[in-house]
Scaffold this active site. Structure first.
Site, PDB file in Angstrom:
ATOM      1  N   LYS A  68     108.946 -20.195 -74.229  1.00  0.00           N
ATOM      2  CA  LYS A  68     107.810 -19.502 -74.834  1.00  0.00           C
ATOM      3  C   LYS A  68     106.746 -19.358 -73.759  1.00  0.00           C
ATOM      4  CE  LYS A  68     104.398 -19.821 -78.519  1.00  0.00           C
ATOM      5  NZ  LYS A  68     103.936 -20.600 -79.673  1.00  0.00           N
ATOM      6  N   LYS A 125     110.535 -16.014 -76.098  1.00  0.00           N
ATOM      7  CA  LYS A 125     109.379 -15.372 -76.717  1.00  0.00           C
ATOM      8  C   LYS A 125     108.324 -15.066 -75.669  1.00  0.00           C
ATOM      9  CE  LYS A 125     105.843 -16.441 -80.018  1.00  0.00           C
ATOM     10  NZ  LYS A 125     105.155 -17.438 -80.762  1.00  0.00           N
TER      11      LYS A 125
HETATM   12  C1  PBG Z   1     101.994 -20.951 -82.874  1.00  0.00           C
HETATM   13  C2  PBG Z   1     102.702 -19.665 -82.736  1.00  0.00           C
HETATM   14  C3  PBG Z   1     102.275 -18.486 -82.086  1.00  0.00           C
HETATM   15  C4  PBG Z   1     103.232 -17.516 -82.352  1.00  0.00           C
HETATM   16  C5  PBG Z   1     104.236 -18.102 -83.116  1.00  0.00           C
HETATM   17  N1  PBG Z   1     103.906 -19.433 -83.339  1.00  0.00           N
HETATM   18  C6  PBG Z   1     101.026 -18.194 -81.339  1.00  0.00           C
HETATM   19  C7  PBG Z   1     100.693 -18.942 -80.133  1.00  0.00           C
HETATM   20  O1  PBG Z   1     101.476 -19.726 -79.591  1.00  0.00           O
HETATM   21  O2  PBG Z   1      99.549 -18.777 -79.710  1.00  0.00           O
HETATM   22  C8  PBG Z   1     103.151 -16.079 -81.892  1.00  0.00           C
HETATM   23  C9  PBG Z   1     103.836 -15.088 -82.779  1.00  0.00           C
HETATM   24  C10 PBG Z   1     103.461 -13.672 -82.558  1.00  0.00           C
HETATM   25  O3  PBG Z   1     102.638 -13.309 -81.685  1.00  0.00           O
HETATM   26  O4  PBG Z   1     104.012 -12.842 -83.286  1.00  0.00           O
HETATM   27  N2  PBG Z   1     102.255 -21.937 -81.943  1.00  0.00           N
END
Ligand code: PBG
Length: 348
Positions: free
Chosen positions: A219, A272
């Site tokens: 991520k 992601k």
């Molecule tokens: C929370 C989380 C996030 C997303 C999914 N879970 C945001 C982040 O890490 O700031 C992003 C999902 C999206 O942008 O569609 N940890």
């Protein structure tokens, strides 16, 4: 083939009209496999179906609420009563997997994300109701502190630092509270070290061996999460997430994260965002035998919708192409805000 090109090449140095002749006798013509829609379908290498998709949903506290996310036209935050209706509609269209995120009001937030493990909290009660109403649906949840944290960070903040090991305990309690509701897949999304192994151990110790873990493995610290943070009102109050989420410049580091998650017991490895990170999706697909998931994030949805609203892109076409290409790049599962529209368009 080889001889043809060699001849063609050398002849081109000599006489153009002979080249012309050579081209007329080509025996390999890739276009033959594109000449009709029947043949094109026959030789198609990748197909996306609703069975590949997970639809993220945003849950509001209260009743009879449906609020559009300003930066994600077409995506709504629902209170439980309306979310149940939305899930039913989606199930009728062939979408059976949902990732449910809570929108937590500011007064519920604190430094330790206490509400995340409080079984009386509206989110955990709602998960139970959703699972009871749709036992055949696959419900996924996120395990990270940010929606419940007054700091808006995924871990405990002390003196401006995001603590790793202290956060694990909070994540374990959150995961357990979610597993208690009967959900199917837990998604540790905070990029703390060791959390997959820790959560696996906590779940197993309580008899939740069958609750799956879809790890947010690679991520990245991405600006494409902007609209999601609007949806949940969960942006960090100070600083950024670069000390835990990955640097978009790095590829090899994703292999380290993936090896660890696999050893720690993850059932799926997720990459992601998806669209700008397809090389990472392919990298993990080629090196690991676990199913690979890709999160087609909020900003990726927003930019295509915005361009379509301006009349610059054809929404249905770019949506289908985007999902197809994410799958072609190696994703077995795609979390996407396009899920419902995809089902609508492909059902016709
Ligand atoms: C929370 C989380 C996030 C997303 C999914 N879970 C945001 C982040 O890490 O700031 C992003 C999902 C999206 O942008 O569609 N940890």
């Amino acid at each position: 083939m080889k001889a043809f090109f060699e001849n063609g090449y050398f002849l081109s140095l000599l006489r153009r009209d002979i080249i012309q002749f050579k081209q007329n006798t080509m025996n390999i013509r890739p276009r033959r496999n594109r000449k009709s829609s029947v043949i094109r379908s026959m030789v198609e290498e990748t197909k996306v179906t609703t069975a590949d998709l997970i639809f993220p949903l945003f849950l509001l506290e209260g009743e009879k609420k449906q609020v559009e996310v300003a930066s994600m036209p077409g995506i709504y935050r629902y209170s439980l009563d309306l979310m149940l209706k939305e899930i039913e509609t989606c199930m009728d269209m062939g979408i059976s997997a949902f990732d449910v995120f809570p929108v937590v009001e500011e007064h519920h937030k604190d430094k330790m994300a206490t509400k995340s493990a409080d079984s009386a909290f509206f989110y955990l009660k709602a998960l139970k109701k959703i699972k009871n109403t749709f036992p055949e649906a696959c419900i996924m949840t996120d395990v990270a502190m940010d929606p419940y944290s007054e700091d808006g960070h995924d871990g405990i903040v002390r003196d401006g630092e995001i603590l790793n090991d202290e956060t694990l305990k909070v994540l374990g309690e959150m995961a357990l509270a979610q597993a208690d509701t009967g959900i199917d897949i837990i998604g540790p999304s905070d990029m703390m070290d060791g959390r997959v192994g820790y959560i696996r151990e906590v779940l197993d110790a309580q008899g939740y061996q069958d609750v799956s873990i879809m790890s947010y493995t690679a991520k990245y610290a991405s600006a494409f999460y902007g609209p999601f943070r609007d949806a949940l009102d969960s942006a960090p109050k100070s600083g950024d997430k670069k000390s835990y989420q990955m640097n978009p410049a790095n590829r090899r580091e994703a292999l380290i994260e993936a090896s660890l998650d696999m050893q720690e017991g993850a059932d799926f490895l997720m990459v992601k965002p998806a669209m700008a990170y397809m090389d990472i999706i392919r990298l993990l697909k080629d090196h690991f035998d676990l199913p690979i998931a890709a999160y087609n994030v909020s900003g990726e949805y927003a930019m295509l919708v915005a361009a379509a609203e301006k009349g610059w892109l054809d929404y249905n076409q770019v949506m289908l192409e985007t999902l197809l290409c994410i799958k072609r790049s190696g994703a077995d599962v795609i979390l996407t805000y396009f899920a419902k529209d995809f089902a609508k368009v492909t059902r016709l």
